[in-house]
Design a protein around this motif. Structure first.
Motif, mmCIF file in Angstrom:
data_model
loop_
_atom_site.group_PDB
_atom_site.id
_atom_site.type_symbol
_atom_site.label_atom_id
_atom_site.label_comp_id
_atom_site.label_asym_id
_atom_site.label_seq_id
_atom_site.Cartn_x
_atom_site.Cartn_y
_atom_site.Cartn_z
ATOM 1 N N PRO A 437 -48.595 11.042 -15.433
ATOM 2 C CA PRO A 437 -47.488 9.968 -15.270
ATOM 3 C C PRO A 437 -47.417 8.961 -16.419
ATOM 4 O O PRO A 437 -46.408 8.245 -16.592
ATOM 5 C CB PRO A 437 -48.168 9.500 -13.801
ATOM 6 N N HIS A 438 -48.609 8.771 -17.013
ATOM 7 C CA HIS A 438 -48.373 7.881 -18.280
ATOM 8 C C HIS A 438 -47.459 8.366 -19.506
ATOM 9 O O HIS A 438 -46.958 7.434 -20.004
ATOM 10 C CB HIS A 438 -49.780 7.623 -18.998
ATOM 11 N N TYR A 439 -47.309 9.531 -19.319
ATOM 12 C CA TYR A 439 -46.639 10.374 -20.445
ATOM 13 C C TYR A 439 -45.148 10.840 -19.910
ATOM 14 O O TYR A 439 -44.242 11.198 -20.851
ATOM 15 C CB TYR A 439 -47.279 11.373 -21.147
ATOM 16 N N MET A 440 -45.151 10.932 -18.909
ATOM 17 C CA MET A 440 -43.940 11.886 -18.102
ATOM 18 C C MET A 440 -43.369 11.188 -16.738
ATOM 19 O O MET A 440 -44.176 10.260 -16.273
ATOM 20 C CB MET A 440 -44.619 13.302 -17.587
ATOM 21 N N GLU A 441 -42.369 11.493 -16.814
ATOM 22 C CA GLU A 441 -41.475 10.676 -15.740
ATOM 23 C C GLU A 441 -40.783 11.906 -14.808
ATOM 24 O O GLU A 441 -39.935 12.615 -15.642
ATOM 25 C CB GLU A 441 -40.504 9.850 -16.141
ATOM 26 N N SER A 442 -40.909 11.978 -13.396
ATOM 27 C CA SER A 442 -40.366 13.268 -12.915
ATOM 28 C C SER A 442 -39.008 12.708 -12.521
ATOM 29 O O SER A 442 -38.583 11.861 -12.000
ATOM 30 C CB SER A 442 -41.230 13.452 -11.333
ATOM 31 N N VAL A 443 -38.033 13.727 -12.491
ATOM 32 C CA VAL A 443 -36.607 13.423 -12.043
ATOM 33 C C VAL A 443 -36.439 13.557 -10.878
ATOM 34 O O VAL A 443 -35.487 12.761 -10.238
ATOM 35 C CB VAL A 443 -35.736 14.341 -12.963
ATOM 36 N N VAL A 444 -37.209 14.129 -10.003
ATOM 37 C CA VAL A 444 -37.122 14.102 -8.628
ATOM 38 C C VAL A 444 -38.175 13.347 -8.024
ATOM 39 O O VAL A 444 -39.241 13.144 -8.364
ATOM 40 C CB VAL A 444 -37.554 15.620 -8.167
ATOM 41 N N THR A 475 -41.239 11.020 -21.354
ATOM 42 C CA THR A 475 -40.587 12.180 -21.441
ATOM 43 C C THR A 475 -40.182 12.452 -19.871
ATOM 44 O O THR A 475 -41.003 12.237 -18.722
ATOM 45 C CB THR A 475 -41.022 13.581 -21.899
ATOM 46 N N ARG A 476 -38.737 13.077 -19.816
ATOM 47 C CA ARG A 476 -38.470 13.336 -18.057
ATOM 48 C C ARG A 476 -38.806 14.812 -18.042
ATOM 49 O O ARG A 476 -38.174 15.579 -18.944
ATOM 50 C CB ARG A 476 -36.904 12.992 -18.192
#
Length: 483
Positions: A437-444, A475-476
């Motif tokens: 979660p620190h580097y990524m973001e979930s679109v859902v 990043t998404r």
């Protein structure tokens, strides 16, 4: 003349009576000679009377002929009604032709107004000018219908209405036009809904805060500093790229649905056959994709195409090395272009300089995203949009305008990245990578705001960036359960 004839008849009777019944004076008795003389006198008298009668008859004939002449003249005058009617019809036709010329002139004036509204680009004036052209064309159509009714109705039938096919044709054309407008409005409504959702999400993220390092400064003060490319400004531009990407994807998806596509199958076909510029692990896997999540796979495809070449100073459109030869000057030029272009509409810029670097970038990315078969299916085989883009022009259509807003957002982000020293570092998440979660973001969005344990990256939706001050633009990604 009748009195004269009666008098001659009386005269003949009196002469005959005088010659045959009265004796001569002095007891004169007629002998044979005398009888012959008497008969000669009578013959002469009869001859004179006959001449007088013939003369009178000639006078009568002349008078009767004169009366006939007057009667014929009167007949001509009485028969002048059809000629007058013809003249009236001619005058009516001349007046009608004048009306037609006036209507055509009005159409030409309205069309000139529509052309003037295109340059400079003025959307409100374009709508008014378009409505004016429609009004004048309808007037011309009414004149056409009137001409058909008055000039082409069968004689003697009294028919004044046009054939049913001609009468219904304008309404069918109007219905088709309304259907096209309805589809466009539906696509626009879907796009606005997506923008609203993006704005709400952006506001929510703003309240929660972003992942900045301890070196960050206040966003308002940093953005407000003139001539200074800052990490906060870059993050704001990245949010605009996300919003424009979602909006364009929603518009493209609505057109697919309007064309009655099987959206899931279509997205799978577009993405899995979509170009050789991406590595296999970056390409979305759509085998277990839910139908309602097809928009994320389509957005992944769009972002993959539009961000290709972002690390190069010209997106590999040119062979320039200015960033290496004169780095400081190149950074200043990039930020100057960023400030100049930031407040301009892309249609306005390309209307003046269609062949500028941004114009070439937009054309190349449009042809990469919307391939020929897709455009033919969405807009029909007679669409001139792709031919115009390939010829170096930029169509004034709603779909291409939506794409230009995405292209402008990415172009501005690129200019700002190369105006910073050092430029932001670009990173992505590969398929099957563990979710961080620190580097990524979930679109859902998941219940509770936390991704399920064991989730991995199904495919990349949007790239991430690491800025010079240590802050991150995540990043998404689209998450799937671990196999």
């Amino acid at each position: 003349m009748a009195n004269k004839v009666t008098t001659i008849s009386d005269l003949l009777q009196r002469v005959a009576s005088s010659c045959l019944t009265h004796r001569l004076p002095g007891g004169y008795v007629l002998d044979d000679c005398d009888s012959d003389r008497e008969e000669g006198e009578v013959d002469r008298t009869r001859s004179e009377v006959g001449k007088r009668v013939a003369k009178e008859k000639d006078e009568v004939d002349e008078e009767e002929q004169g009366l006939k002449i007057w009667e014929e003249d009167g007949g001509h005058r009485a028969g002048a009604a059809p000629e007058d009617s013809h003249k009236v019809k001619v005058r009516e036709m001349e007046a009608f032709v004048h009306e037609v010329f006036d209507a055509v002139s009005a159409v030409k004036r309205a069309y000139v107004g529509l052309q003037e509204a295109h340059s400079p680009w003025d959307l409100e004036n374009m709508r008014k000018a378009d409505a004016a052209v429609v009004v004048e064309l309808r007037k011309l159509g009414r004149l056409r219908d009137r001409f058909r009714r008055e000039c082409f109705s069968p004689p003697g039938t009294g028919q004044t209405t046009p054939p049913l096919k001609d009468a219904v044709a304008p309404y069918e054309a109007a219905i088709d036009d309304l259907k096209r407008q309805l589809k466009a409005k539906e696509a626009e409504a879907e796009s606005l809904k997506e923008k609203l959702r993006n704005s709400i999400a952006l506001d929510h993220l703003g309240r929660k805060g972003r992942h900045y390092s301890s070196k960050r400064v206040g966003c308002a003060s940093a953005i407000g500093a003139p001539g200074t490319p800052t990490p906060e400004l870059f993050e704001m531009c990245m949010e605009r790229v996300k919003s424009a990407s979602k909006s364009f994807t929603a518009h493209l998806l609505s057109l697919m649905r309007s064309a009655h596509w099987d959206v899931t199958a279509a997205v799978r076909s577009v993405i899995e056959g979509g170009g050789s510029d991406a590595a296999e692990d970056r390409r979305p896997s759509t085998s277990n994709l839910e139908p309602r999540h097809a928009k994320y796979a389509l957005e992944s495809y769009v972002n993959r195409k539009v961000f290709h070449g972002f690390e190069n100073e010209t997106f590999y459109l040119e062979g320039s090395l200015s960033s290496l030869i004169k780095p400081a000057e190149f950074r200043r030029d990039c930020f100057a272009q960023f400030r100049d272009m930031r407040g301009m509409e892309p249609e306005q810029l390309l209307g003046v300089l269609p062949g500028c670097p941004f114009g070439r970038f937009a054309a190349a990315k449009y042809l990469a995203i919307v391939h020929a078969k897709m455009e033919e299916s969405l807009f029909g085989g007679g669409s001139e949009q792709r031919r115009q883009v390939m010829a170096g022009a930029h169509p004034r259509t709603e779909f291409y305008g939506e794409f230009l807003r995405l292209a402008k957002a990415v172009w501005l982000l690129h200019l700002l990245a190369f105006a910073m020293d050092p430029p932001p570092a670009h990173f992505e998440a590969g398929r099957g990578a563990e979710f961080h979660p620190h580097y990524m973001e979930s679109v859902v969005r998941f219940p509770g705001g936390r991704a399920p344990v064991g989730s991995v990256v199904g495919f990349l939706v949007g790239p991430g960036f690491k800025l010079a001050d240590g802050s991150l633009v995540r990043t998404r990604v689209y998450l799937v359960p671990r196999a």
